[in-house]
Design a protein around this motif. Structure first.
Motif, PDB file in Angstrom:
ATOM      1  N   ALA A 186     -22.676  24.238   4.867  1.00  0.00           N
ATOM      2  CA  ALA A 186     -23.568  24.580   5.846  1.00  0.00           C
ATOM      3  C   ALA A 186     -23.259  24.302   7.316  1.00  0.00           C
ATOM      4  CB  ALA A 186     -24.771  23.862   5.632  1.00  0.00           C
ATOM      5  N   ASP A 187     -23.747  25.064   8.356  1.00  0.00           N
ATOM      6  CA  ASP A 187     -23.245  24.846   9.480  1.00  0.00           C
ATOM      7  C   ASP A 187     -23.980  23.333  10.234  1.00  0.00           C
ATOM      8  OD1 ASP A 187     -21.897  27.116   9.797  1.00  0.00           O
ATOM      9  OD2 ASP A 187     -23.700  28.467  10.361  1.00  0.00           O
ATOM     10  N   GLU A 188     -25.137  23.046   9.642  1.00  0.00           N
ATOM     11  CA  GLU A 188     -25.554  21.787  10.257  1.00  0.00           C
ATOM     12  C   GLU A 188     -26.229  21.268   9.100  1.00  0.00           C
ATOM     13  OE1 GLU A 188     -29.782  23.957  11.587  1.00  0.00           O
ATOM     14  OE2 GLU A 188     -28.194  23.356  13.265  1.00  0.00           O
ATOM     15  N   LEU A 189     -26.726  19.936   9.087  1.00  0.00           N
ATOM     16  CA  LEU A 189     -27.478  19.110   8.136  1.00  0.00           C
ATOM     17  C   LEU A 189     -28.966  19.253   8.696  1.00  0.00           C
ATOM     18  CD1 LEU A 189     -27.106  17.118   6.055  1.00  0.00           C
ATOM     19  CD2 LEU A 189     -27.502  15.406   7.681  1.00  0.00           C
ATOM     20  N   LEU A 211     -33.334  11.236   6.203  1.00  0.00           N
ATOM     21  CA  LEU A 211     -32.776   9.898   6.634  1.00  0.00           C
ATOM     22  C   LEU A 211     -32.003  10.286   7.736  1.00  0.00           C
ATOM     23  CD1 LEU A 211     -31.154   9.127   2.960  1.00  0.00           C
ATOM     24  CD2 LEU A 211     -33.266   8.107   4.082  1.00  0.00           C
ATOM     25  N   PHE A 212     -31.385  11.261   8.208  1.00  0.00           N
ATOM     26  CA  PHE A 212     -30.884  11.298   9.255  1.00  0.00           C
ATOM     27  C   PHE A 212     -31.086  12.896  10.230  1.00  0.00           C
ATOM     28  CE2 PHE A 212     -27.840  10.366   5.782  1.00  0.00           C
ATOM     29  CZ  PHE A 212     -27.573   8.863   6.077  1.00  0.00           C
ATOM     30  N   THR A 213     -31.189  12.396  11.467  1.00  0.00           N
ATOM     31  CA  THR A 213     -31.468  13.372  12.273  1.00  0.00           C
ATOM     32  C   THR A 213     -30.332  14.793  12.445  1.00  0.00           C
ATOM     33  OG1 THR A 213     -30.392  12.398  14.230  1.00  0.00           O
ATOM     34  CG2 THR A 213     -32.895  11.758  13.919  1.00  0.00           C
ATOM     35  N   ASP A 214     -29.562  14.421  12.198  1.00  0.00           N
ATOM     36  CA  ASP A 214     -28.244  15.424  12.208  1.00  0.00           C
ATOM     37  C   ASP A 214     -26.996  14.987  11.748  1.00  0.00           C
ATOM     38  OD1 ASP A 214     -26.984  13.716  14.159  1.00  0.00           O
ATOM     39  OD2 ASP A 214     -27.662  14.797  15.833  1.00  0.00           O
ATOM     40  N   LEU A 215     -25.941  15.755  11.689  1.00  0.00           N
ATOM     41  CA  LEU A 215     -24.804  15.416  11.074  1.00  0.00           C
ATOM     42  C   LEU A 215     -24.057  14.374  11.799  1.00  0.00           C
ATOM     43  CD1 LEU A 215     -22.555  16.082   9.001  1.00  0.00           C
ATOM     44  CD2 LEU A 215     -21.635  17.908  10.591  1.00  0.00           C
ATOM     45  N   CYS A 268     -13.911  13.175   9.387  1.00  0.00           N
ATOM     46  CA  CYS A 268     -14.607  14.436   9.431  1.00  0.00           C
ATOM     47  C   CYS A 268     -15.506  14.840   8.363  1.00  0.00           C
ATOM     48  CB  CYS A 268     -13.385  15.655   9.782  1.00  0.00           C
ATOM     49  SG  CYS A 268     -14.260  17.196   9.820  1.00  0.00           S
ATOM     50  N   MET A 269     -16.876  14.881   8.577  1.00  0.00           N
ATOM     51  CA  MET A 269     -17.866  15.132   7.401  1.00  0.00           C
ATOM     52  C   MET A 269     -18.330  16.575   7.786  1.00  0.00           C
ATOM     53  SD  MET A 269     -19.912  11.817   6.391  1.00  0.00           S
ATOM     54  CE  MET A 269     -19.530  11.256   4.945  1.00  0.00           C
ATOM     55  N   GLU A 270     -18.598  17.332   6.653  1.00  0.00           N
ATOM     56  CA  GLU A 270     -19.344  18.732   6.644  1.00  0.00           C
ATOM     57  C   GLU A 270     -20.522  18.506   6.093  1.00  0.00           C
ATOM     58  OE1 GLU A 270     -16.304  21.926   6.207  1.00  0.00           O
ATOM     59  OE2 GLU A 270     -15.400  20.347   5.336  1.00  0.00           O
ATOM     60  N   ALA A 271     -21.469  19.293   6.717  1.00  0.00           N
ATOM     61  CA  ALA A 271     -22.988  19.338   5.878  1.00  0.00           C
ATOM     62  C   ALA A 271     -22.941  20.170   4.955  1.00  0.00           C
ATOM     63  CB  ALA A 271     -23.966  19.879   6.990  1.00  0.00           C
ATOM     64  N   CYS A 272     -23.656  19.866   3.805  1.00  0.00           N
ATOM     65  CA  CYS A 272     -23.666  20.809   2.736  1.00  0.00           C
ATOM     66  C   CYS A 272     -25.280  21.134   2.380  1.00  0.00           C
ATOM     67  CB  CYS A 272     -23.240  20.015   1.601  1.00  0.00           C
ATOM     68  SG  CYS A 272     -21.443  19.791   1.365  1.00  0.00           S
ATOM     69  N   ARG A 273     -25.340  22.212   1.761  1.00  0.00           N
ATOM     70  CA  ARG A 273     -26.864  22.700   1.253  1.00  0.00           C
ATOM     71  C   ARG A 273     -27.008  22.432  -0.075  1.00  0.00           C
ATOM     72  NH1 ARG A 273     -26.709  27.028   3.009  1.00  0.00           N
ATOM     73  NH2 ARG A 273     -26.697  28.261   0.963  1.00  0.00           N
ATOM     74  N   VAL A 274     -27.854  21.580  -0.811  1.00  0.00           N
ATOM     75  CA  VAL A 274     -27.729  21.505  -2.290  1.00  0.00           C
ATOM     76  C   VAL A 274     -28.455  22.578  -2.918  1.00  0.00           C
ATOM     77  CG1 VAL A 274     -28.350  19.704  -4.159  1.00  0.00           C
ATOM     78  CG2 VAL A 274     -27.817  18.944  -1.925  1.00  0.00           C
ATOM     79  N   ALA A 304     -26.512  16.033   1.387  1.00  0.00           N
ATOM     80  CA  ALA A 304     -25.266  16.273   0.666  1.00  0.00           C
ATOM     81  C   ALA A 304     -24.248  16.218   1.833  1.00  0.00           C
ATOM     82  CB  ALA A 304     -25.209  17.279  -0.286  1.00  0.00           C
ATOM     83  N   LEU A 305     -22.936  15.641   1.985  1.00  0.00           N
ATOM     84  CA  LEU A 305     -22.057  15.737   2.992  1.00  0.00           C
ATOM     85  C   LEU A 305     -20.691  15.762   2.005  1.00  0.00           C
ATOM     86  CD1 LEU A 305     -23.832  12.926   4.433  1.00  0.00           C
ATOM     87  CD2 LEU A 305     -23.368  14.652   5.912  1.00  0.00           C
ATOM     88  N   VAL A 306     -19.668  16.509   2.723  1.00  0.00           N
ATOM     89  CA  VAL A 306     -18.382  16.515   2.227  1.00  0.00           C
ATOM     90  C   VAL A 306     -17.091  16.138   3.087  1.00  0.00           C
ATOM     91  CG1 VAL A 306     -17.942  18.844   2.582  1.00  0.00           C
ATOM     92  CG2 VAL A 306     -16.843  17.917   0.551  1.00  0.00           C
ATOM     93  N   MET A 307     -16.289  15.294   2.619  1.00  0.00           N
ATOM     94  CA  MET A 307     -14.994  15.215   3.439  1.00  0.00           C
ATOM     95  C   MET A 307     -13.812  15.773   2.484  1.00  0.00           C
ATOM     96  SD  MET A 307     -15.545  11.397   4.494  1.00  0.00           S
ATOM     97  CE  MET A 307     -14.431  11.038   5.617  1.00  0.00           C
TER      98      MET A 307
END
Length: 243
Positions: free
Chosen positions: A146-149, A154-158, A192-198, A222-225
């Motif tokens: 995803a382009d953004e979290l 829990l978290f305001t943004d990526l 570097c982390m990327e946002a994901c959509r579950v 969810a996040l991925v490296m």
């Protein structure tokens, strides 16, 4: 026995995160640990990690192991000699590697249970599942990049999520026969982390009503490296105190 320092490449590190009732989490932690709270919630999750080129620092660069692994995790804090310390507590590790299972507690921190993994990845989507051979754990998750979290409580943004997890580099793992936790810290020159959509997620652990009564564990994010060189530094074992 202190494990050696290790070098590796993180081919993929997928973090699936749950926000959990802190009272529920506290019952699952060693006595000296307590949940680390984010906006009033405890944070728990599963790290699905594929490593390659894993080797002790003294070994030639041309050798190294490759493996699929999964770790159940809780964000925790405890009172250290210089104040409050933070990290993650890992009650269970699963692996597809027999070497990891045999070397757990010596070359790698904690005990590893053998599991069968099924993985399908594209640049935009990841599907990961595993079934533990002891029958005690299974998981299946599908996420899309995803382009953004979004939708995380829990978290305001990526950036906020990435900063939090970069600070949670130290993990302490359950060992046999018990009495202490093995520790290992992750160090990466780049982060570097990327946002994901579950798209879907099932977990024998977080879906178990005996551990997490209905409404006490909710999928959050969810996040991925991917493709990051990483070093793993052993930490002093942490002695356990009885509840």
């Amino acid at each position: 026995m202190m494990q050696p320092q290790l070098s590796s490449t993180i081919e993929r590190r997928l973090l699936v995160n749950y926000r959990v009732d802190p009272v529920v989490v506290a019952r699952l932690l060693p006595a000296r640990m307590r949940p680390r709270l984010i906006r009033g919630h405890a944070l728990a999750g599963i790290c699905m990690l594929r490593l390659s080129k894993v080797r002790p620092n003294w070994a030639p660069k041309g050798v190294g192991l490759r493996s699929e692994n999964a770790a159940h995790r809780f964000a925790v804090e405890w009172d250290g000699p210089n104040g409050i310390e933070t990290g993650v507590y890992i009650p269970r590790r699963d692996t597809a590697s027999r070497v990891n299972a045999v070397a757990g507690g010596r070359l790698f921190p904690g005990d590893y249970r053998l599991a069968d993994f099924r993985v399908h990845e594209t640049p935009d989507e990841l599907h990961i599942a595993f079934d533990a051979r002891d029958g005690a754990a299974h998981l299946e998750v599908t996420v899309a990049l995803a382009d953004e979290l979004s939708s995380s409580e829990l978290f305001t943004d990526l950036d906020a999520a990435s900063t939090f997890f970069q600070g949670e580099a130290g993990g302490f793992s359950t060992t046999r026969p018990g009495g202490h936790l093995d520790g290992m810290a992750l160090h990466a020159d780049t982060w570097c982390m990327e946002a994901c959509r579950v798209r879907s997620a099932t977990s024998s652990f977080f879906d178990d009503p005996n551990l997490f009564p209905p409404g006490t564990a909710t999928l959050d994010s969810a996040l991925v490296m991917r493709d990051l060189p990483a070093r793993w530094e052993p930490l002093p074992s942490m002695a356990l105190a009885a509840h």
